[in-house]
Design a protein around this motif. Structure first.
Motif, PDB file in Angstrom:
ATOM      1  N   UNK A  44     -12.114   6.706  -5.478  1.00  0.00           N
ATOM      2  CA  UNK A  44     -11.850   6.016  -4.237  1.00  0.00           C
ATOM      3  C   UNK A  44     -10.562   4.834  -4.486  1.00  0.00           C
ATOM      4  N   UNK A  45     -10.637   4.186  -5.494  1.00  0.00           N
ATOM      5  CA  UNK A  45      -9.692   3.322  -5.984  1.00  0.00           C
ATOM      6  C   UNK A  45      -8.625   3.876  -6.504  1.00  0.00           C
ATOM      7  N   UNK A  46      -8.863   5.136  -7.100  1.00  0.00           N
ATOM      8  CA  UNK A  46      -7.551   5.612  -7.516  1.00  0.00           C
ATOM      9  C   UNK A  46      -7.234   6.689  -6.793  1.00  0.00           C
ATOM     10  N   UNK A  47      -7.323   6.806  -5.453  1.00  0.00           N
ATOM     11  CA  UNK A  47      -6.978   7.946  -4.577  1.00  0.00           C
ATOM     12  C   UNK A  47      -5.430   8.075  -4.661  1.00  0.00           C
ATOM     13  N   UNK A  48      -5.078   9.384  -4.756  1.00  0.00           N
ATOM     14  CA  UNK A  48      -3.624   9.527  -4.615  1.00  0.00           C
ATOM     15  C   UNK A  48      -3.137  10.209  -6.046  1.00  0.00           C
ATOM     16  N   UNK A  49      -3.912   9.370  -7.096  1.00  0.00           N
ATOM     17  CA  UNK A  49      -3.519   9.845  -8.577  1.00  0.00           C
ATOM     18  C   UNK A  49      -4.219  11.090  -9.011  1.00  0.00           C
ATOM     19  N   UNK A  50      -3.635  11.819 -10.077  1.00  0.00           N
ATOM     20  CA  UNK A  50      -4.442  12.646 -10.394  1.00  0.00           C
ATOM     21  C   UNK A  50      -5.791  12.581 -10.994  1.00  0.00           C
ATOM     22  N   UNK A  72       2.612   5.081  -5.221  1.00  0.00           N
ATOM     23  CA  UNK A  72       1.354   5.440  -4.876  1.00  0.00           C
ATOM     24  C   UNK A  72       0.496   6.498  -5.372  1.00  0.00           C
ATOM     25  N   UNK A  73       1.346   7.441  -6.050  1.00  0.00           N
ATOM     26  CA  UNK A  73       0.917   8.552  -6.711  1.00  0.00           C
ATOM     27  C   UNK A  73       0.745   8.698  -8.340  1.00  0.00           C
ATOM     28  N   UNK A  74       1.466   7.601  -8.837  1.00  0.00           N
ATOM     29  CA  UNK A  74       1.774   7.750 -10.265  1.00  0.00           C
ATOM     30  C   UNK A  74       2.909   8.861 -10.661  1.00  0.00           C
ATOM     31  N   UNK A  75       3.465   9.436  -9.725  1.00  0.00           N
ATOM     32  CA  UNK A  75       4.399  10.328 -10.098  1.00  0.00           C
ATOM     33  C   UNK A  75       5.770   9.935  -9.731  1.00  0.00           C
TER      34      UNK A  75
END
Length: 724
Positions: A623-629, A695-698
């Motif tokens: 949940x807290x790392x949502x959006x990340x791989x 937001x996505x780490x990318x």
């Protein structure tokens, strides 16, 4: 005839040389000749030089202020600087006292009209309207009043006549200072402000007395324009520290204050005087030698013949070096905001079972795993370091300083480097490393977990039934039984050895003040339980293996520990100073030391896999790392017990992680006091990752990630300097 004469001459000379009188006379003659020659040399040859020396015997060295160096973040954002102001000073001049009194009144009236603060030591004793000052008022200060009255009384017989503040004022006015009767009491008090200072401190022809420390340029211009009206009074440019950041950085920047007597005695040979400001905490203290610069000097003397004060020689001041930090201001604010929001959320979710709503403080540290640079170091609660810049006459600021250090929540404490915390299950990764390195376990060796084990007649429980479980899953699911047995096999001395190797319970070497902490071992037991006879047992090792008992580490140690797991086993020396730039443009870059711990690559891969698996299995991490791989961050939670849970106090919340898990860049540690559960701290790490990576780490994320030490593009082309 000639022969007789020569014989006679010889006899006479022989008598002379044998005579004592001859030698006395000869000695006197030689001495007088030498004295005459010396007098000729001193008076004729070196006469002008000695005349100059005689005229300059009474000389003093005065210091010229220099600006303290600025402090910037890693991208050139200004954090600490200086503002220019002026101080009003006075030296003695040959004027009669009635002229001086009139001049003193004009100066104080001018400062009042301009709304300027000025030095008034008399106010401690007598205030206006006439009353005892703060130091003497009240029945409890009767002894102080008597002592002060004894000090101002010119005759012993006068002491008994001074009983009230009005008596003391009238005595100073009429007996000590003998003011003209035409002055009102208010005017007399204003004159007395300066007369009292010159009376108690003296007034030199060369060493100035400061009347006001911080006046505006407009006031300065008026005083200088009226210099004929105010002989002996002049202004001098001074620099005052100014902090332009928000409170999130106060623990890092620190503050400056007036030098104390002990510091002065230790540093007076290094150019400090009794009025110097000195760094007291944080970077202001750590980089004091760089930031302070070198004051200029003016050697002045009073000519004995003319009485005129002249300058003999001078040196130019050298401004302090500018300091660039490794901190990224935007990341710092994001970390702080996330910490505060998470604490508020924990309090709002109070259930009076495990969460008693008592979370109130914490810290988050973000470091670069490759370099040891500290990118963020946020504490809550924090404080406003601007209060330390207020003058001593600012009673409200002085009260705030007193309250700051008396606050039971200790907002002045830099929890990141000086907060000592139990770390709970975050220690399990260290136990895994020690077991693998000592060869007592293999990565795939399984241990049966049936929810508890008994050691030395003491039951040690787990958080679940894990049945047959190997190391990776034991890390991911935080199986206590696995680590009880693994720790016992490894032994407390080996656990202690590897904990020390990873910098736990040791000072990290960071520039600002820090505490070392404590590791679980027999020596710490003796220290912590000095009044109890207790021999270390395997049961103690079991407790130590899940991070309980005596372990107390700082958040900076935890972040550094996580970084060493991430970077292949290199222990960095974390640092806050990235570079300094001198006034001449010389750049000094600072790089951290790092040492190879000596841990095997395959050992670290097992631990890393366990931490990645934890992130993949945890619903809260998802949940807290949502959006990340999936598995973008590798982490480990800890919920160290406080021993007060039965009394309505929550356990602490601890979390360490690094990211990206496949190519680590940053490590994060989060500690929340009474945060109830280690998983609660994951939210803080999630916000830090979003701030750093996007937001996505990318995405591109912060400039800190894109450019490394950028230092801003506009300051002396610093980026090219640092990369050159």
């Amino acid at each position: 005839m000639n022969k007789l004469f020569l014989n006679s001459l010889k006899e006479r000379l022989a008598k002379i040389f044998k005579s004592r009188i001859f030698y006395v006379g000869l000695g006197i003659t030689v001495a007088m000749t030498a004295i005459s020659a010396r007098l000729y040399y001193l008076q004729i040859v070196q006469g002008e030089q000695h005349k100059d020396n005689a005229a300059t015997i009474n000389k003093v060295v005065l210091y010229t202020e220099t600006p303290r160096g600025n402090i910037y973040d890693r991208n050139g954002i200004l954090l600490a600087t200086n503002r220019v102001a002026y101080k009003v000073q006075m030296v003695n001049v040959d004027r009669d006292q009635s002229f001086r009194d009139e001049m003193y009144l004009k100066v104080i009236n001018l400062l009042d009209e301009m709304g300027e603060d000025y030095n008034n030591p008399l106010k401690r004793y007598i205030d206006y309207p006439i009353a005892w000052g703060s130091y003497l008022e009240g029945e409890e200060n009767e002894d102080r009043r008597k002592a002060w009255i004894n000090g101002i009384a010119l005759r012993k017989s006068d002491r008994d006549k001074i009983n009230t503040a009005k008596d003391a004022f009238d005595y100073l006015r009429n007996v000590v200072f003998k003011f003209d009767e035409s002055y009102t009491d208010e005017e007399a008090y204003k004159i007395m402000i300066l007369r009292y200072q010159t009376y108690t401190m003296g007034l030199s022809y060369m060493v100035p007395l400061t009347i006001a420390d911080d006046v505006s340029s407009k006031t300065m211009e008026i005083i200088e324009a009226r210099h004929l009206e105010f002989p002996g009074i002049y202004t001098e440019e001074v620099y005052y520290r100014e902090y332009v950041h928000d409170e999130t950085l106060s623990h890092i920047i620190g503050y400056v204050r007036a030098i104390n007597s002990e510091e002065y005695e230790a540093l007076k040979d290094q150019g400090y005087d009794r009025n110097s400001l000195i760094g007291k905490n944080g970077i202001e203290r750590a980089a004091e030698s760089l930031l302070r610069g070198v004051k200029g000097t003016r050697t002045v003397y009073q000519d004995i013949e003319t009485g005129i004060v002249r300058e003999l020689e001078s040196t130019e001041p050298v401004p302090g070096d500018d300091i660039y930090l490794t901190i990224d201001v935007n990341l710092q604010r994001a970390a702080y905001d996330a910490l505060v929001k998470t604490i508020e959320d924990i309090i709002a979710r109070k259930d009076n079972k495990k969460n008693f709503g008592d979370a109130k403080a914490g810290s988050v540290v973000v470091t670069d795993v490759r370099t040891g640079e500290v990118l963020a170091m946020a504490n809550y609660p924090t404080y406003d370091n601007k209060i330390f810049l207020a003058p001593s006459s600012d009673e409200e600021a002085q009260k705030a300083i007193t309250e700051l250090f008396q606050d039971p929540d200790s907002p002045s404490l830099n929890r990141a480097t000086q907060g000592l915390y139990p770390v709970g299950s975050t220690f399990k990764t260290l136990v895994a490393i020690a077991a693998l390195e000592e060869g007592v376990m293999t990565p795939y060796q399984k241990i049966k977990c049936l929810g508890m084990i008994e050691v030395n007649n003491r039951v040690h429980r787990c958080n679940a039934y894990h049945y047959d479980i190997e190391m990776v899953r034991a890390i991911a699911e935080s199986c206590n039984v696995f680590f009880y047995e693994t720790g016992i096999k490894t032994g407390i001395r080996n656990l202690d050895k590897w904990a020390k190797a990873f910098g736990l319970g040791e000072k990290t070497g960071i520039e600002i003040p820090e505490y070392a902490g404590y590791r679980n071992n027999e020596e710490t037991m003796k220290l912590m339980e000095s009044d109890i006879y207790h021999v270390w047992t395997p049961s103690d090792t079991a407790q130590a293996s899940i991070g309980q008992l005596y372990n107390l580490f700082t958040p900076i140690q935890l972040s550094n520990y996580a970084a060493a797991i991430a970077n292949g086993g290199y222990l960095n020396t974390p640092h806050l100073i990235a570079a300094s730039v001198s006034n001449s443009g010389h750049v000094e870059k600072y790089e951290a030391e790092r040492k190879n711990i000596g841990v095997k690559e395959e050992t670290l891969k097992v631990v890393q896999e366990g931490m990645i698996t934890m992130s993949k299995l945890s619903g809260i991490a998802k949940r807290e790392y949502r959006g990340f791989p999936d598995g973008f961050a590798a982490g480990k939670t800890g919920t160290p017990q406080t021993g007060l849970e039965a009394f309505g106090r929550s356990s602490h919340s601890v979390y360490i992680c690094y990211a990206p898990s496949d190519n680590p860049e940053i490590a994060i540690s989060v500690v929340i006091e009474y945060g109830a559960s280690g998983s609660n701290s994951i939210a803080v790490a999630g916000e830090v990752l979003r701030a750093y990576y996007g937001d996505t780490g990318l995405g591109e994320g912060l400039p800190a990630r894109k450019d490394g030490l950028g230092f801003g593009d506009g300051f002396r082309n610093f980026k090219s300097l640092i990369q050159g």
